[in-house]
Write a protein that holds these residues in place. Structure first.
Motif, PDB file in Angstrom:
ATOM      1  N   THR A 361       0.814  -1.218   0.000  1.00  0.00           N
ATOM      2  CA  THR A 361       0.000   0.000   0.000  1.00  0.00           C
ATOM      3  C   THR A 361       0.848   1.269   0.000  1.00  0.00           C
ATOM      4  O   THR A 361       0.307   2.359  -0.057  1.00  0.00           O
ATOM      5  N   ALA A 362       2.180   1.123   0.072  1.00  0.00           N
ATOM      6  CA  ALA A 362       3.055   2.297   0.084  1.00  0.00           C
ATOM      7  C   ALA A 362       2.903   3.071  -1.228  1.00  0.00           C
ATOM      8  O   ALA A 362       2.774   2.482  -2.297  1.00  0.00           O
ATOM      9  N   THR A 363       2.915   4.398  -1.141  1.00  0.00           N
ATOM     10  CA  THR A 363       2.762   5.248  -2.332  1.00  0.00           C
ATOM     11  C   THR A 363       4.103   5.617  -2.954  1.00  0.00           C
ATOM     12  O   THR A 363       4.150   6.394  -3.902  1.00  0.00           O
ATOM     13  N   GLY A 364       5.179   5.063  -2.440  1.00  0.00           N
ATOM     14  CA  GLY A 364       6.508   5.271  -3.014  1.00  0.00           C
ATOM     15  C   GLY A 364       7.411   4.142  -2.584  1.00  0.00           C
ATOM     16  O   GLY A 364       7.099   3.381  -1.656  1.00  0.00           O
ATOM     17  N   GLU A 365       8.566   4.008  -3.236  1.00  0.00           N
ATOM     18  CA  GLU A 365       9.484   2.920  -2.881  1.00  0.00           C
ATOM     19  C   GLU A 365      10.156   3.190  -1.548  1.00  0.00           C
ATOM     20  O   GLU A 365      10.580   2.271  -0.855  1.00  0.00           O
ATOM     21  N   ILE A 366      10.283   4.477  -1.172  1.00  0.00           N
ATOM     22  CA  ILE A 366      10.923   4.860   0.091  1.00  0.00           C
ATOM     23  C   ILE A 366       9.844   5.404   1.012  1.00  0.00           C
ATOM     24  O   ILE A 366       9.131   6.350   0.656  1.00  0.00           O
ATOM     25  N   VAL A 367       9.693   4.810   2.215  1.00  0.00           N
ATOM     26  CA  VAL A 367       8.640   5.246   3.140  1.00  0.00           C
ATOM     27  C   VAL A 367       9.148   5.237   4.572  1.00  0.00           C
ATOM     28  O   VAL A 367      10.058   4.479   4.917  1.00  0.00           O
ATOM     29  N   ASN A 368       8.548   6.105   5.386  1.00  0.00           N
ATOM     30  CA  ASN A 368       8.725   6.052   6.837  1.00  0.00           C
ATOM     31  C   ASN A 368       7.679   5.132   7.435  1.00  0.00           C
ATOM     32  O   ASN A 368       6.520   5.126   6.991  1.00  0.00           O
ATOM     33  N   VAL A 369       8.068   4.359   8.450  1.00  0.00           N
ATOM     34  CA  VAL A 369       7.120   3.546   9.218  1.00  0.00           C
ATOM     35  C   VAL A 369       6.993   4.194  10.588  1.00  0.00           C
ATOM     36  O   VAL A 369       7.968   4.289  11.339  1.00  0.00           O
ATOM     37  N   THR A 370       5.781   4.670  10.904  1.00  0.00           N
ATOM     38  CA  THR A 370       5.548   5.360  12.170  1.00  0.00           C
ATOM     39  C   THR A 370       4.927   4.407  13.185  1.00  0.00           C
ATOM     40  O   THR A 370       4.458   3.328  12.847  1.00  0.00           O
ATOM     41  N   GLY A 371       4.914   4.824  14.454  1.00  0.00           N
ATOM     42  CA  GLY A 371       4.239   4.042  15.479  1.00  0.00           C
ATOM     43  C   GLY A 371       5.166   3.017  16.126  1.00  0.00           C
ATOM     44  O   GLY A 371       6.327   2.836  15.749  1.00  0.00           O
ATOM     45  N   THR A 372       4.617   2.315  17.129  1.00  0.00           N
ATOM     46  CA  THR A 372       5.390   1.342  17.910  1.00  0.00           C
ATOM     47  C   THR A 372       4.720  -0.017  17.973  1.00  0.00           C
ATOM     48  O   THR A 372       5.053  -0.829  18.827  1.00  0.00           O
ATOM     49  N   THR A 373       3.752  -0.283  17.072  1.00  0.00           N
ATOM     50  CA  THR A 373       3.097  -1.598  17.061  1.00  0.00           C
ATOM     51  C   THR A 373       4.068  -2.646  16.529  1.00  0.00           C
ATOM     52  O   THR A 373       4.655  -2.472  15.451  1.00  0.00           O
ATOM     53  N   ASN A 374       4.255  -3.728  17.276  1.00  0.00           N
ATOM     54  CA  ASN A 374       5.180  -4.777  16.871  1.00  0.00           C
ATOM     55  C   ASN A 374       4.701  -5.444  15.582  1.00  0.00           C
ATOM     56  O   ASN A 374       3.503  -5.605  15.350  1.00  0.00           O
ATOM     57  N   ILE A 375       5.672  -5.870  14.741  1.00  0.00           N
ATOM     58  CA  ILE A 375       5.370  -6.437  13.421  1.00  0.00           C
ATOM     59  C   ILE A 375       5.698  -7.919  13.427  1.00  0.00           C
ATOM     60  O   ILE A 375       6.829  -8.314  13.742  1.00  0.00           O
ATOM     61  N   THR A 376       4.713  -8.755  13.086  1.00  0.00           N
ATOM     62  CA  THR A 376       4.905 -10.202  13.033  1.00  0.00           C
ATOM     63  C   THR A 376       4.707 -10.762  11.631  1.00  0.00           C
ATOM     64  O   THR A 376       4.950 -11.953  11.416  1.00  0.00           O
ATOM     65  N   ALA A 377       4.228  -9.952  10.683  1.00  0.00           N
ATOM     66  CA  ALA A 377       4.037 -10.415   9.306  1.00  0.00           C
ATOM     67  C   ALA A 377       4.099  -9.220   8.378  1.00  0.00           C
ATOM     68  O   ALA A 377       3.868  -8.080   8.785  1.00  0.00           O
ATOM     69  N   MET A 378       4.432  -9.477   7.077  1.00  0.00           N
ATOM     70  CA  MET A 378       4.487  -8.421   6.072  1.00  0.00           C
ATOM     71  C   MET A 378       3.814  -8.883   4.798  1.00  0.00           C
ATOM     72  O   MET A 378       3.805 -10.074   4.487  1.00  0.00           O
ATOM     73  N   THR A 379       3.256  -7.898   4.057  1.00  0.00           N
ATOM     74  CA  THR A 379       2.686  -8.147   2.734  1.00  0.00           C
ATOM     75  C   THR A 379       3.477  -7.342   1.719  1.00  0.00           C
ATOM     76  O   THR A 379       3.550  -6.117   1.809  1.00  0.00           O
TER      77      THR A 379
END
Length: 587
Positions: A361-379
């Protein structure tokens, strides 16, 4: 009753500075006012002005430089007392009432204003009639009636009408013109009423004929009926069209080419036109044209095919964009390869961290990831790449859709860490890792000598006899090095408001198997380690220093561990640990 206070957000103040900058603050006229007291730590000062919701003005600050510090605004300003505000409001009201020219209002039963009211130059107004007077030389002088038209309504014989009231009757509307209000005078009595709008005669309008006129002529309409039964006949000129043909014999090539074609076409000077062969449309030439009479002159700048032809079809075409790329060249014909690359590789909008981070869903190849929610999977779709910079501290766990660098099972980000991901099948693989600091990199790969130090911790104390977590584990963490050994220690002071005894015990746990406990949690988690520190506080103003430390071995390389303290008291009084310090290292 306790003093009211406000403490939302944090503050930053330079040493000896006179400006306070807030983050996450709402310093409105309710929350903070001049005269309130600002306290950071043990230092207080008066607030001299509130510039906006995030800026305060104070005397030179003597409490040392503060950055992102907690604070309290004690709401004790004299402006908060009702008497002061009420007097200010009364002064404003009296000033408004003393303004020259304030209207004197005349009651509906009076014919003139009371001569004892008002000053010279002041106006009097009667709302029921719209009459206006001005006082001159001590007497009221009538100016006229200033009243808008009333809302039209059917005439009512019992209703009392006054100046500019409007009534409708028999399809016409009338306005009351008599200076004396009255009733029982039906329109069109000219003594009381003037016609505002007369009823019109009924008429019909129909469309008659519609004729196409000569191209370039003017449109026209004529009434072939009567004034009460109109029939409109329209003549609409034919519009100009593009297209056209030419039998001029011309060779395909660049430069000026003059075609003889039809008159009356829609081309204007500067239009871009393509002349293509009727027999083989792959033979063409195009460019900007001038057009006059039956001559269309083209400055050809683009061609295809070859030969001398005389079966031209003319058509309008679009202007090629800068560069005018050809698909078969696979971008080799761009004027600047690096500029083209930079235009394609764009930074997109920030995306929020989530348990399943969707990088598609990123609108560019380079993005910031905000927040502190832990990540257990990626799409991330197979073959796609993303460069992510993490703006918060969170834990990424390797799994079916995530492969972490250096074979880590988990990785806890530092603010500013950059990870580049490439998808192979349905797995997002970290192909490049750019830590924000060298310490973060050594932490990530579990090198010997990893080190962390945290100061200024101030957890809320406890009166629990069974023990309660201080909740500092979220801030006190370290990744186990290759040796699986970590040495750590807490040091600080125990305080209380009365004579009280306290015990401080260390605990640790692995992230994310055991989440760091919260401040005040009485359900003890993790593993107890080391000997407890025991002390008795002599009362308010007394501090009992303590230091607790231990060496842990057999830890899993690359796993993040949290460290916390459990405090218990046998006296029933609250034990607190101000200015708590922590340090740990792998070795």
């Amino acid at each position: 009753m306790a003093l009211n206070s406000y403490s939302t957000g944090t503050v930053t103040i330079a040493a000896n500075g006179t400006s306070v900058t807030g983050a996450g603050t709402i310093w409105s006229g309710v929350n903070v006012r001049p005269g309130d007291i600002l306290q950071v730590g043990d230092f207080q000062t008066v607030i001299t002005d509130v510039t906006d919701t995030a800026t305060l003005v104070i005397p030179p600050w003597g409490g040392g430089a503060q950055a992102g510090a907690s604070y309290v605004v004690w709401q004790v300003s004299p402006q908060r007392f009702a008497g002061a505000q009420a007097m200010a409001d009364v002064s404003t009201l009296v000033a408004g009432l003393n303004t020259d020219g304030f209207y004197v209002f005349v009651g509906p039963t009076l014919t003139v204003p009371d001569p004892s009211y008002g000053n010279d130059g002041q106006y009097a107004f009667q709302a029921s009639t719209g009459k206006l007077w001005i006082k001159t030389g001590g007497a009221w002088s009538f100016i006229g009636v200033y009243k808008g038209f009333g809302i039209p309504a059917p005439y009512d014989n019992a209703h009392t009408y006054s100046i500019n009231d409007v009534a409708t009757s028999s399809g016409s509307s009338y306005v009351w013109i008599n200076s004396t209000p009255g009733s029982g005078h039906a329109p069109p009595n000219a003594t009381y009423w003037a016609v505002l709008a007369s009823k019109g005669d009924a008429a019909t309008v129909t469309v008659g004929t519609t004729t196409t006129g000569a191209g370039g002529s003017s449109a026209s309409v004529a009434n072939s009926g009567t004034s009460s039964a109109a029939v409109f006949d329209f003549t609409i000129p034919a519009g100009k069209t593009y297209g056209g043909t030419s039998t001029t014999s011309l060779a395909i090539g660049t430069g000026s080419k003059a075609f003889t074609t039809q008159a009356g076409l829609a081309y204007t000077n500067g239009a871009r036109v393509r002349a293509s062969s009727a027999a083989n449309t792959s033979n063409w030439m195009e460019g900007l044209v001038t057009y006059s009479g039956t001559t269309l002159t083209m400055t050809v700048d683009k061609t295809n095919g070859s030969g001398t032809l005389a079966d031209w079809n003319l058509n309008i075409v679009g202007q090629p964009s800068a560069g005018d790329l050809t698909s078969t060249n696979n971008l080799s014909d761009v004027s600047s390869a690096i500029t083209a690359h930079d235009n394609l590789i764009k930074r997109g909008a920030d995306i929020a961290s989530a348990a399943t981070l969707n990088l598609d869903t990123a609108t560019g190849e380079i993005v910031n990831v905000t927040g502190t929610t832990n990540i257990t999977a990626m799409t991330l779709t197979d073959g796609h790449r993303r460069l992510t910079r993490f703006l918060g501290i969170l834990t990424i766990t390797a799994g079916a859709s995530i492969v972490l660098p250096y074979g880590l099972a988990t990785y806890t980000t530092a603010v500013g860490d950059i990870i580049e991901w490439a998808s192979y099948g349905s797995t997002a693989t970290a192909i490049a890792f750019y830590p924000a600091t060298q310490a973060a990199q050594r932490n990530a790969i579990g090198l010997n000598g990893t080190f962390v130090q945290v100061s200024g911790l101030g957890p809320t104390g406890t009166s629990s006899s069974a023990g309660a977590h201080m909740g500092v584990g979220a801030a006190c963490q370290l990744v186990a090095p290759t040796t699986g050994r970590i040495e750590f220690e807490f040091y600080g002071q125990m305080t209380s408001t009365n004579i009280a005894s306290g015990t401080v015990q260390m605990r640790y746990g692995a992230v994310p198997s055991v989440s760091p406990p919260s401040n005040g949690a009485t359900t003890l988690v993790g593993t107890s380690v080391g000997s407890p520190a025991v002390g008795t506080v002599g009362g308010a103003g007394y501090n009992v220093p303590f230091k607790n430390g231990a060496i842990i071995s057999g830890l899993t390389q690359g796993t993040t561990y949290w460290f916390d303290l459990v405090v218990s008291t046998g006296s029933g009084l609250v034990i607190t640990l101000p200015n708590l310090q922590f340090k740990a290292k792998g070795f």
